[in-house]
Design an enzyme around this catalytic site. Sequence first.
Site, PDB file in Angstrom:
ATOM      1  N   LYS A  21       0.837  -1.199   0.000  1.00  0.00           N
ATOM      2  CA  LYS A  21       0.000   0.000   0.000  1.00  0.00           C
ATOM      3  C   LYS A  21       0.880   1.260   0.000  1.00  0.00           C
ATOM      4  O   LYS A  21       0.696   2.162  -0.813  1.00  0.00           O
ATOM      5  CB  LYS A  21      -0.905  -0.025   1.244  1.00  0.00           C
ATOM      6  CG  LYS A  21      -1.898   1.084   1.308  1.00  0.00           C
ATOM      7  CD  LYS A  21      -2.774   0.966   2.529  1.00  0.00           C
ATOM      8  CE  LYS A  21      -2.021   1.363   3.774  1.00  0.00           C
ATOM      9  NZ  LYS A  21      -2.842   1.466   4.969  1.00  0.00           N
ATOM     10  N   ASP A  71      -6.060   0.889  -0.116  1.00  0.00           N
ATOM     11  CA  ASP A  71      -6.244   1.071   1.323  1.00  0.00           C
ATOM     12  C   ASP A  71      -7.683   0.696   1.670  1.00  0.00           C
ATOM     13  O   ASP A  71      -8.408   0.152   0.831  1.00  0.00           O
ATOM     14  CB  ASP A  71      -5.909   2.517   1.733  1.00  0.00           C
ATOM     15  CG  ASP A  71      -6.848   3.518   1.083  1.00  0.00           C
ATOM     16  OD1 ASP A  71      -7.790   3.100   0.372  1.00  0.00           O
ATOM     17  OD2 ASP A  71      -6.659   4.725   1.289  1.00  0.00           O
TER      18      ASP A  71
END
Length: 214
Positions: A114, A132
């Site tokens: 991420k 996310d």
Amino acid sequence: MKDIRFILDRLKETFGEKKREKPFRCLISTMLSQRTRDENTKRASERLFSVYSSAYQLSHTSIDEIEKLIRPAGMPKNKAKNIIKTAGILVEKYNGKVPDTLEELISLPGVGRKTANIVLERAFDKPAISVDVHVHRISNRIGIVNTRNPYHTEKELERCIPKKRWGDVNYLFVQFGRMICKPRNPRCDICPFFKMCDYGMKKTSHRDMDTLRK
Ligand code: SF4
């Protein structure tokens, strides 16, 4: 199949272009943002960068000192350790610069997919989708993907979104997730994607059934 281009175009009209960020600041502030709210990340980043602005400086400081500065972001000990270790590696291996490949980024302490994908798209303008909680939730609610974890969401989104638009996804979905498609009580009543959204339509049909039963 959902019209993802339409979704991205509409969101871009509303939220505009993302801002380009400097690699070092982008990497460190994204590391700070893990498991905390935006306002906490902002406060911790400002405190940290007001004292340390490069990997060289950070690599020569103590964990205690960093811990104090980044406390607003939560988990200060862990984050401070990772930031100092990462700064040291940047200095030793990359001449103080942030690398620009996924493989190199995820090899840094405390940097997962991420964070790495955010750095690639925000700082280096490379095609990458950072998944996310907002991106995962919204993609599944609308029905663009049907996945159980962020990794599969990333791979599915890569399959159905043209590569040149990958870098738009995180920024636009995060803005949309904060304002409209919130984790709890999404504002389906004012959502431009209501008619194409699996979750929104299902929610409404349940509500209609409840009304009929009354
Ligand atoms: S209709 Fe509701 S659940 Fe679907 S995208 Fe819009 S706000 Fe989110």
